[in-house]
Design an enzyme around this catalytic site. Structure first.
Site, PDB file in Angstrom:
ATOM      1  N   GLU A   1     126.144  -7.576  18.151  1.00 45.35           N
ATOM      2  CA  GLU A   1     127.556  -7.863  17.893  1.00 45.35           C
ATOM      3  C   GLU A   1     128.433  -7.687  19.134  1.00 45.35           C
ATOM      4  O   GLU A   1     129.607  -8.069  19.117  1.00 45.35           O
ATOM      5  CB  GLU A   1     128.052  -6.971  16.750  1.00 45.35           C
ATOM      6  CG  GLU A   1     127.455  -7.387  15.410  1.00 45.35           C
ATOM      7  CD  GLU A   1     127.861  -6.507  14.248  1.00 45.35           C
ATOM      8  OE1 GLU A   1     128.386  -5.412  14.489  1.00 45.35           O
ATOM      9  OE2 GLU A   1     127.648  -6.920  13.097  1.00 45.35           O
TER      10      GLU A   1
ATOM     11  N   GLU B   1     105.832   2.853  14.302  1.00 52.13           N
ATOM     12  CA  GLU B   1     106.623   3.988  14.794  1.00 52.13           C
ATOM     13  C   GLU B   1     105.739   5.120  15.326  1.00 52.13           C
ATOM     14  O   GLU B   1     106.219   6.027  15.997  1.00 52.13           O
ATOM     15  CB  GLU B   1     107.544   4.522  13.703  1.00 52.13           C
ATOM     16  CG  GLU B   1     106.850   5.222  12.546  1.00 52.13           C
ATOM     17  CD  GLU B   1     107.890   5.853  11.601  1.00 52.13           C
ATOM     18  OE1 GLU B   1     107.817   7.077  11.425  1.00 52.13           O
ATOM     19  OE2 GLU B   1     108.737   5.134  11.069  1.00 52.13           O
TER      20      GLU B   1
END
Length: 270
Positions: free
Chosen positions: A81, A112
């Site tokens: 953004e 992960e």
């Protein structure tokens, strides 16, 4: 100080399946109220981290977010953004998620837990000590993120962490740890809830405050935003009307000519 995994502690709410929709909504809302107060306690840590982010970016570096699962997705969201909001290059704020782009929409098994991949993913961007890396992990125990920060430290690359447990391994691996202690989740261990909200709010603070410090906001307006749709074009026109005290038609002409609110203001005032 002993490490306690508060994010995994049992919820204080029981028999959730027996509760009405209204009761569940009130429980979730009540818990969510605690998040801003937890962030308030961490403001000094957030401020120290942002000072370093601004310093690195002012000398030509980049801001990296790195995480797994929800934490990785939130980093990518914040990074993505920045270009439309502030008109910066997509290479200035970069989000990296364990498992790569596929993991944005899908769970990637064991991603992960991969100790070495985080550092390899950073290296693929030719990371250097002008840059700064923010490791995001609600638990503060994600190997992918922890080892990436440890490797950054050995290469003199500044490191920030965002976690929701006190004194976590991630915090200990970070030069600028941010700990937002939101307590157990409504659903035990579901850290996409309060912990995720806390991470999102902190990321908003980091990117917004940094961009203001870099001169990407004038007054309270996004004068460098990319006008990619009718709503944003109209917002740009309104900014010019208010800033230059011109008609809407003149503002529209200025915007069409310069394609940027800041440039239109500068050229008009010349």
């Amino acid at each position: 100080m002993e490490f306690t995994k508060i994010t995994e502690q049992a919820s204080v709410h029981n028999d959730l399946e027996k509760k009405s929709i209204s009761e569940l909504l009130h429980i979730i809302n009540e818990e969510d109220h605690s998040v801003p107060m937890a962030i308030k306690k961490a403001l000094p840590q957030i401020e120290n981290a942002i000072k370093q982010v601004v310093f690195q970016l002012k000398k030509g570096g980049r801001l990296f977010y790195i995480g797994a699962g929800t934490s990785g997705r939130l980093g990518i969201l914040d990074a993505s953004e920045c270009p439309p909001t502030y008109g910066v290059s997509p290479d200035l704020v970069i989000g990296i998620i364990a498992g790569g782009d596929y993991a944005i929409r899908h769970a990637v098994e064991n991603a992960e837990d991969n100790l070495n991949q985080g550092w390899l993913d950073l290296q693929s961007h030719q990371i250097n000590n002008n840059d700064i890396v923010v490791g995001i992990a609600a638990s503060g125990t994600t190997p992918y993120v922890i080892n990436a920060l440890k490797m950054c430290n050995t290469h003199d690359i500044p490191t920030v962490s965002i976690s929701c447990n006190p004194n976590s391994p991630l915090s200990q691996s970070s030069k600028f740890p941010i700990e937002v202690i939101v307590g157990p989740e409504v659903i035990t261990g579901s850290s996409r809830m309060k912990a995720g909200t806390a991470q999102k709010l902190v990321l908003n603070m980091i990117s917004t405050t940094t961009m203001i410090q870099l001169g990407k906001v004038k007054g309270n307006k996004m004068v460098d935003m990319k006008m990619t749709n009718a709503k944003l074009i109209q917002r740009g026109i309104q900014m010019l009307v208010e800033e230059l005290q011109v008609s809407e038609q003149e503002a529209k002409s200025l915007l069409e000519k310069h394609q940027n609110v800041r440039k239109a203001i500068i050229q008009y005032k010349k």
